[in-house]
Design an enzyme around this catalytic site. Structure first.
Site, PDB file in Angstrom:
ATOM      1  CE1 TYR A  34      54.267  68.536  -4.763  1.00  0.00           C
ATOM      2  CE2 TYR A  34      54.258  67.047  -2.883  1.00  0.00           C
ATOM      3  CZ  TYR A  34      54.088  67.282  -4.230  1.00  0.00           C
ATOM      4  OH  TYR A  34      53.737  66.243  -5.054  1.00  0.00           O
ATOM      5  CD  GLU A 120      52.369  67.886  -7.787  1.00  0.00           C
ATOM      6  OE1 GLU A 120      53.308  67.135  -7.478  1.00  0.00           O
ATOM      7  OE2 GLU A 120      52.251  68.398  -8.919  1.00  0.00           O
TER       8      GLU A 120
END
Length: 204
Positions: A34, A120
């Site tokens: 991530y 993101e």
């Protein structure tokens, strides 16, 4: 999927009609990470948030295993250097970490150039061949900066918006559709929230 209604956490129970599908090549995934670039408002600095637990909700990782999330702050918006100590923490090989640093630098530059409020990547994957690929992305742009981001503004897909919100926007109004039976027109977010609290308090 095309023409059907997709229901996720983001869409709510009513779902969204699928009218566009993005296709990309498959890849042999070895590991998932991530990665996000965002503003740390407490420090007023651009921040990199990265975890070796990608492909899942980062909120779950933060709650159950917060030690798996690494944070890096950037003091200089022209220098996005990250410490080599991250290599071992993220279990990258030398070549993988070199790719990672280049990706982070490019994302930070993009964040500044397009007036983003969030970039993101979830997941950032390492393939079986040791190549890093940004497999899925979410980018939020500051609405107040769209006047200087014409290319971004032209990407707006009006099919994804409520027709009443679009009509309000044409008159420079912000319309938010909520449940209930009382409409509220105000000239400020704080006043709006306070008035909504009063309405709810009295049973509206």
């Amino acid at each position: 999927m095309m023409g059907n209604t997709l229901i996720t956490k983001q869409t709510g129970n009513e779902g969204k009609l699928v009218n566009r599908i993005y296709l990309e090549a498959g890849c042999e995934i070895d590991r998932e990470y991530y990665l996000s670039i965002l503003l740390d408002r407490n420090r007023s600095k651009l921040m990199l948030m990265v975890s070796d637990a990608g492909g899942v909700d980062i909120e779950d990782v933060a709650e159950k295993t917060p030690e798996r999330i690494q944070y890096v702050h950037f003091d200089n918006l022209e220098d996005f250097t990250i410490s080599d100590s991250l290599q071992n923490k993220l279990n990258f090989s030398i070549n993988e970490f070199k790719q990672f640093k280049e990706i982070v630098s490019n994302l930070c530059k993009a964040y500044v150039e397009i007036d983003a409020s969030l970039i993101e990547i979830n997941p950032l994957v390492v393939t079986k061949e040791g190549k890093l690929i940004l497999l899925d992305a979410k980018i939020n742009i500051d609405d107040n900066a769209l006047y200087r981001q014409r290319a971004v503004a032209e990407m707006k897909d009006e099919n994804e918006y409520d027709s009443l919100e679009l009509e309000a926007a044409r008159h420079d109004l912000n319309y938010v559709k909520l449940d209930g039976n009382i409409g509220l027109m105000v000239n400020g977010a704080g006043l709006s929230m306070a008035t909504m609290d009063i309405i709810k308090y009295y049973g509206g």
